[in-house]
Design an enzyme around this catalytic site. Structure first.
Site, PDB file in Angstrom:
ATOM      1  N   ASP A 115       0.797  -1.239   0.000  1.00  0.00           N
ATOM      2  CA  ASP A 115       0.000   0.000   0.000  1.00  0.00           C
ATOM      3  C   ASP A 115       0.825   1.283   0.000  1.00  0.00           C
ATOM      4  OD1 ASP A 115      -2.677  -0.920  -0.142  1.00  0.00           O
ATOM      5  OD2 ASP A 115      -2.547  -1.612   1.929  1.00  0.00           O
ATOM      6  N   ASP A 175      -6.702  -3.586  -6.141  1.00  0.00           N
ATOM      7  CA  ASP A 175      -6.309  -2.300  -5.547  1.00  0.00           C
ATOM      8  C   ASP A 175      -4.832  -1.976  -5.816  1.00  0.00           C
ATOM      9  OD1 ASP A 175      -8.113  -4.052  -4.221  1.00  0.00           O
ATOM     10  OD2 ASP A 175      -8.220  -2.787  -2.458  1.00  0.00           O
TER      11      ASP A 175
HETATM   12  N1  GLY Z   1      -7.364  -1.170  -0.472  1.00  0.00           N
HETATM   13  C1  GLY Z   1      -8.373  -1.583   0.404  1.00  0.00           C
HETATM   14  C2  GLY Z   1      -9.717  -1.032   0.111  1.00  0.00           C
HETATM   15  O1  GLY Z   1      -9.999  -0.487  -0.934  1.00  0.00           O
HETATM   16  O2  GLY Z   1     -10.529  -1.163   1.003  1.00  0.00           O
END
Ligand code: GLY
Length: 393
Positions: A115, A175
């Site tokens: 992330d 994501d």
């Molecule tokens: N990346 C995690 C979400 O979109 O909740």
């Protein structure tokens, strides 16, 4: 007969043009700034009690929730402050943005998550764009190095999560497309093409394995790193393995749009067009353009929406509109979403601890963050407002 059809077509076109939605950017930014003043007071109070808290994340069961810098959402709050500075040019926001951005800095060395695009690139990327402070650039490059350690050449993708090893071996979530911006920028800064190559390989592998024929995406693909084959196609945050989780579709749209920005590869543009078509042709999404949390939840319409998915989608569509043959359609769709968000989905002044938008869904299967304000919805909403304002410039 021919004349009749063309008259109908002209009527339909002029109707859609005359009904283009206007968004009042200055009013929306002013209201968002007032909310954020409230939010900052709540952040500072929470930090007195627990100094490791850095950023506000959400409100659940009436409670204000803060997170530490290791949380995947920690960068959105300082990144919003940069957007207020970009819009207002007011030093007040510059100083606040600088102050809260510092709190995330140590995550540049974090190799335990994918992330880093969200956590580091959102605040430090915006900070660098607006200040040209080379210290911010160094943080971005170090974060790209940390993220690159998670790339596996056999599978051709960056690993998303290290947790839940009983469910999957090498999970990659849609994501993850959002983190590629960090890598592309690191190559621009350093001229080291290894970051760029990882980003391109990840995007290509994801096109191959993450999408269904209708351009909807699975949430999680689990890879075998010995063979490079796909082990499983799953969901973590969606309704079911075969459903289309709304925010996942938005991440994919935004991700392939940004890949096209950096590479001009027509395959990425085609992918973004396909995803946009999936989102915009949905018969399930209500007329205001804000999707339900998952396109396939059988309880629709009695389920929560996801304003965050809508904000991400609107922001992505403003960029995609500049590249695609469908630009007019995308701009009109983004305007509709943004008009809805800015008039029907905003908190009342002083409510929701200062979060800007309401009605997002974080993790419904875990019964977490359902129909709540959430920091990434606010971040992409402000970004969409700026993109609306700058459209065509
Ligand atoms: N990346 C995690 C979400 O979109 O909740």
């Amino acid at each position: 007969m021919k004349l009749k059809i063309s008259l109908i077509a002209v009527f339909a076109l002029s109707y859609s043009l005359s009904s283009a939605q206007q968004v009042n950017v200055s009013k929306s930014f002013a209201a968002a700034a007032k909310q954020t003043d409230v939010l900052i007071k709540n952040v500072d109070s929470a930090r007195v009690i627990k100094p490791t808290f850095v950023s506000p994340r959400t409100v659940e069961n009436g409670q204000f929730k803060m997170v530490i810098s290791r949380d995947w959402t920690s960068g959105f709050f300082p990144a919003e402050l940069w957007y207020f500075y970009e819009y207002t040019k007011d030093k007040k926001w510059l100083n606040l943005a600088k102050k809260y951005t510092e709190d995330i800095k140590k995550e540049q060395f974090n190799r335990g998550t994918h992330d880093l695009g969200f956590m580091i690139y959102c605040p430090f990327g915006n900070g660098y764009k607006l200040t040209k402070d080379t210290a911010y650039r160094s943080v971005i490059v170090q974060a790209a190095k940390s993220l690159s350690t998670r790339f596996n050449a056999k599978a051709g993708v960056i690993k998303s999560w290290d947790h839940n090893g009983d469910k999957w071996k090498y999970p990659v979530i849609i994501d993850n497309m959002m983190n590629l911006e960090l890598l592309f920028e690191a190559t621009k800064f350093t001229k080291d093409s290894s970051f760029y190559k990882i980003a391109v390989k990840h995007a290509n592998t994801t096109i191959k394995n993450h999408f269904r024929p209708d351009f909807s995406s699975w949430h999680v693909i689990d890879y075998d790193t010995l063979t490079g084959n796909v082990r499983q196609k799953l969901t973590a945050q969606g309704y079911s393995n075969e459903s289309a989780w709304a925010r996942g579709q938005a991440w994919g749209l935004y991700g392939y749009t940004l890949c096209y920005r950096y590479t001009k590869n027509a395959a990425y543009l085609a992918q973004a067009d396909g995803i946009a078509n999936f989102i915009l042709s949905s018969k399930i999404t209500p007329a205001d353009g804000i999707p339900y949390w998952d396109y396939n939840d059988p309880q629709i319409p009695n389920v929560s929406r996801d304003a965050s998915a809508a904000a991400i989608t609107a922001s992505a569509l403003y960029e995609l509109a500049k590249y695609s043959k469908e630009g007019k359609k995308y701009k009109a769709a983004a305007d509709k979403i943004l008009a809805s968000l800015s008039t029907k989905y905003t908190s009342k002044l002083g409510a929701n601890y200062g979060f800007i938008l309401e009605h997002s869904t974080g993790h419904r299967p875990a019964k977490s963050e359902i129909d709540v304000p959430i920091n990434y919805a606010d971040y992409y909403y402000l970004e969409a407002l700026l993109r609306y304002k700058n459209f065509g410039k």
